[in-house]
Design a protein around this motif. Sequence first.
Motif, PDB file in Angstrom:
ATOM      1  N   CYS A 107      -3.839   1.984  -0.415  1.00  0.00           N
ATOM      2  CA  CYS A 107      -3.599   1.270   0.859  1.00  0.00           C
ATOM      3  C   CYS A 107      -3.044   2.630   1.818  1.00  0.00           C
ATOM      4  O   CYS A 107      -2.408   2.508   2.711  1.00  0.00           O
ATOM      5  CB  CYS A 107      -2.382   0.099   0.872  1.00  0.00           C
ATOM      6  SG  CYS A 107      -3.402  -1.136   0.369  1.00  0.00           S
ATOM      7  N   VAL A 108      -3.419   3.585   1.330  1.00  0.00           N
ATOM      8  CA  VAL A 108      -3.057   5.023   2.001  1.00  0.00           C
ATOM      9  C   VAL A 108      -4.296   5.692   2.353  1.00  0.00           C
ATOM     10  O   VAL A 108      -5.159   5.537   1.865  1.00  0.00           O
ATOM     11  CB  VAL A 108      -2.352   5.927   0.985  1.00  0.00           C
ATOM     12  CG1 VAL A 108      -2.143   7.328   1.698  1.00  0.00           C
ATOM     13  CG2 VAL A 108      -0.826   5.577   1.001  1.00  0.00           C
ATOM     14  N   ILE A 109      -4.363   6.279   3.399  1.00  0.00           N
ATOM     15  CA  ILE A 109      -5.682   7.053   4.087  1.00  0.00           C
ATOM     16  C   ILE A 109      -5.615   8.524   3.546  1.00  0.00           C
ATOM     17  O   ILE A 109      -4.902   9.177   4.001  1.00  0.00           O
ATOM     18  CB  ILE A 109      -5.907   7.107   5.557  1.00  0.00           C
ATOM     19  CG1 ILE A 109      -5.500   5.555   6.036  1.00  0.00           C
ATOM     20  CG2 ILE A 109      -7.147   7.429   5.843  1.00  0.00           C
ATOM     21  CD1 ILE A 109      -5.714   5.674   7.565  1.00  0.00           C
ATOM     22  N   SER A 124      -9.209  12.971   1.279  1.00  0.00           N
ATOM     23  CA  SER A 124     -10.512  13.387   0.857  1.00  0.00           C
ATOM     24  C   SER A 124     -11.496  12.173   1.523  1.00  0.00           C
ATOM     25  O   SER A 124     -12.622  12.523   1.787  1.00  0.00           O
ATOM     26  CB  SER A 124     -10.528  13.036  -0.579  1.00  0.00           C
ATOM     27  OG  SER A 124      -9.836  14.104  -1.377  1.00  0.00           O
ATOM     28  N   SER A 125     -10.785  11.164   1.968  1.00  0.00           N
ATOM     29  CA  SER A 125     -11.870  10.044   2.633  1.00  0.00           C
ATOM     30  C   SER A 125     -11.946  10.486   4.097  1.00  0.00           C
ATOM     31  O   SER A 125     -13.073  10.087   4.593  1.00  0.00           O
ATOM     32  CB  SER A 125     -11.024   8.643   2.476  1.00  0.00           C
ATOM     33  OG  SER A 125     -10.121   8.426   3.284  1.00  0.00           O
ATOM     34  N   LEU A 126     -10.799  11.071   4.605  1.00  0.00           N
ATOM     35  CA  LEU A 126     -11.335  11.381   5.918  1.00  0.00           C
ATOM     36  C   LEU A 126     -12.364  12.895   5.874  1.00  0.00           C
ATOM     37  O   LEU A 126     -13.418  12.819   6.798  1.00  0.00           O
ATOM     38  CB  LEU A 126      -9.902  12.495   6.594  1.00  0.00           C
ATOM     39  CG  LEU A 126      -8.867  11.308   6.539  1.00  0.00           C
ATOM     40  CD1 LEU A 126      -7.646  12.034   6.896  1.00  0.00           C
ATOM     41  CD2 LEU A 126      -9.044  10.255   7.805  1.00  0.00           C
ATOM     42  N   ASP A 153     -13.018  -1.563  -5.335  1.00  0.00           N
ATOM     43  CA  ASP A 153     -11.864  -0.956  -5.807  1.00  0.00           C
ATOM     44  C   ASP A 153     -11.449  -1.867  -7.180  1.00  0.00           C
ATOM     45  O   ASP A 153     -11.787  -3.019  -7.375  1.00  0.00           O
ATOM     46  CB  ASP A 153     -10.719  -1.112  -4.893  1.00  0.00           C
ATOM     47  CG  ASP A 153      -9.568  -0.017  -5.012  1.00  0.00           C
ATOM     48  OD1 ASP A 153      -9.765   1.004  -4.325  1.00  0.00           O
ATOM     49  OD2 ASP A 153      -8.974  -0.300  -6.124  1.00  0.00           O
ATOM     50  N   GLY A 154     -10.686  -1.230  -8.094  1.00  0.00           N
ATOM     51  CA  GLY A 154     -10.127  -1.929  -9.114  1.00  0.00           C
ATOM     52  C   GLY A 154      -8.753  -2.743  -8.981  1.00  0.00           C
ATOM     53  O   GLY A 154      -8.622  -3.507  -9.647  1.00  0.00           O
ATOM     54  N   ASP A 155      -8.361  -2.377  -7.843  1.00  0.00           N
ATOM     55  CA  ASP A 155      -7.014  -3.033  -7.642  1.00  0.00           C
ATOM     56  C   ASP A 155      -7.140  -4.309  -6.525  1.00  0.00           C
ATOM     57  O   ASP A 155      -7.630  -4.091  -5.424  1.00  0.00           O
ATOM     58  CB  ASP A 155      -5.990  -2.159  -6.967  1.00  0.00           C
ATOM     59  CG  ASP A 155      -4.620  -2.380  -6.651  1.00  0.00           C
ATOM     60  OD1 ASP A 155      -4.070  -2.987  -7.554  1.00  0.00           O
ATOM     61  OD2 ASP A 155      -4.293  -2.725  -5.688  1.00  0.00           O
ATOM     62  N   LEU A 156      -6.628  -5.440  -6.958  1.00  0.00           N
ATOM     63  CA  LEU A 156      -7.048  -6.792  -6.252  1.00  0.00           C
ATOM     64  C   LEU A 156      -6.389  -6.583  -4.908  1.00  0.00           C
ATOM     65  O   LEU A 156      -6.835  -7.183  -3.789  1.00  0.00           O
ATOM     66  CB  LEU A 156      -6.506  -7.778  -7.069  1.00  0.00           C
ATOM     67  CG  LEU A 156      -7.588  -8.151  -8.295  1.00  0.00           C
ATOM     68  CD1 LEU A 156      -7.130  -9.405  -9.255  1.00  0.00           C
ATOM     69  CD2 LEU A 156      -8.952  -8.451  -7.760  1.00  0.00           C
ATOM     70  N   SER A 157      -4.927  -5.901  -4.863  1.00  0.00           N
ATOM     71  CA  SER A 157      -4.381  -6.063  -3.396  1.00  0.00           C
ATOM     72  C   SER A 157      -4.840  -5.096  -2.542  1.00  0.00           C
ATOM     73  O   SER A 157      -5.044  -5.336  -1.280  1.00  0.00           O
ATOM     74  CB  SER A 157      -2.683  -5.842  -3.618  1.00  0.00           C
ATOM     75  OG  SER A 157      -2.596  -4.711  -4.298  1.00  0.00           O
ATOM     76  N   THR A 158      -5.648  -3.995  -3.365  1.00  0.00           N
ATOM     77  CA  THR A 158      -6.198  -2.876  -2.311  1.00  0.00           C
ATOM     78  C   THR A 158      -7.318  -3.546  -1.850  1.00  0.00           C
ATOM     79  O   THR A 158      -7.869  -3.441  -0.500  1.00  0.00           O
ATOM     80  CB  THR A 158      -6.549  -1.696  -3.381  1.00  0.00           C
ATOM     81  OG1 THR A 158      -5.304  -1.173  -3.782  1.00  0.00           O
ATOM     82  CG2 THR A 158      -7.129  -0.749  -2.378  1.00  0.00           C
ATOM     83  N   LEU A 159      -8.060  -4.546  -2.682  1.00  0.00           N
ATOM     84  CA  LEU A 159      -9.200  -4.942  -2.178  1.00  0.00           C
ATOM     85  C   LEU A 159      -9.037  -6.116  -1.201  1.00  0.00           C
ATOM     86  O   LEU A 159      -9.961  -6.056  -0.044  1.00  0.00           O
ATOM     87  CB  LEU A 159      -9.795  -5.891  -3.448  1.00  0.00           C
ATOM     88  CG  LEU A 159     -11.407  -5.878  -3.550  1.00  0.00           C
ATOM     89  CD1 LEU A 159     -12.108  -4.549  -3.726  1.00  0.00           C
ATOM     90  CD2 LEU A 159     -12.042  -6.391  -4.837  1.00  0.00           C
TER      91      LEU A 159
END
Length: 361
Positions: free
Chosen positions: A147-149, A152-154, A198-204
């Motif tokens: 949940c952080v930007i 690398s994604s930028l 994503d593998g993390d459900l809360s992230t998803l």
Amino acid sequence: MVGRKYDFLGRQFSYLKAAFLAMEQSVNIIDLARKCGGGYVSEGVQFFFLEHCLNSGIHEGFEPDFIYARNIVKKIIIAVESNHGTVVDGLYEQLAHYMSSFQDNTSHNGRSRVVKHITFLTDDDGLENFSIPLQCSENMLEGDTGCVIWPSSLFLSEFILTYPNIFSNKCCFEIGSGVGLVGVVLNKVKASEVIVSDGDLSTLENMKLNLDLNKLQSERTAVSQRLNETVSVKCKHVPWETISEKELEVHQPDIILGADVIYNPSCVPHLIRLLSIFLTRRSSNDDTNKNEECRFSPPVAFIATVIRNVETFNYFLKHAAEAHLTIIDITETNKPHSFLPYMVSTYNRANVRLYKLLSHI
Ligand SMILES: C[S@@+](CC[C@H](N)C(=O)[O-])C[C@H]1O[C@@H](n2cnc3c(N)ncnc32)[C@H](O)[C@@H]1O
């Protein structure tokens, strides 16, 4: 000369606004405000800040985060007063409003998510600037990894916007997507299909919310297609350790993307397995619907990463070699344009490397 000076100033004002919407640290905001005023936070800059940053919601639908805005207003007033300048009434009024408001709970404790607007300043390239709202953790020390930007994604987003033709009309599959920024950008450059995962459900869950914020929620796909729009972003639960080959094979992406996904050594073999399945795809019956170029060009992956631990990265290289994957460092040869020049407190693009991966089986 006058024109050049105006260009420089105009740019600083757009940086100030973009930095505020992206919730950059207060030192960066004050620094930009000083640059706009030619060395100090002038009354003109304060009026601009009131009108275009704090009240941008009135004109453009941006709602600045209450606690962040209050903190920045305080810092601006301190910067002006400590320079014996004049604080405009509007700023004092705004601070008084914040201090007396119901939401004024003095501490940041208890709030974990904020909505940042990442503005890509693309006008030098003849495109319109645009902002992407993303719900995320306020900073890197709070909340889940996803949940952080991350930088690398930028960087990967800037790469996609610099070379849109690589991605347009291609099926793109991102792994470890986190907040979902790359997926939104891929949609912007008209990828034919975008799958974020994503593998993390809360992230998803958070990612789905961000697709919704950007009017890209997968549930809307059917409606959008009916209206002849090209929106197609799907959100998928993809834990690298347990996802089966069969589940992956249904997608057959042309391009696989990943930002900041090489950091946990125990995940590396699983990450390589997944990349290997996608990259060794041969042309199949499904490919007959694709145009010639897509049908015969092999799948390729783009992985952006900050190398924080050389051993972990070498471990990734070792597993990639064993899986017959070729890794090419394209950081210098395919440099992306800088569309986020105002992001100095959270994004150091010099730290990010970009790799292209192919299978040589
Ligand atoms: C450092 S974050 C990067 C997020 C995003 N790509 C970015 O750059 O902002 C790593 C992401 O990979 C996901 N991830 C890590 N290990 C994973 C695994 N084994 N399976 C699936 N996802 C994983 C995390 O949940 C997280 O969202």
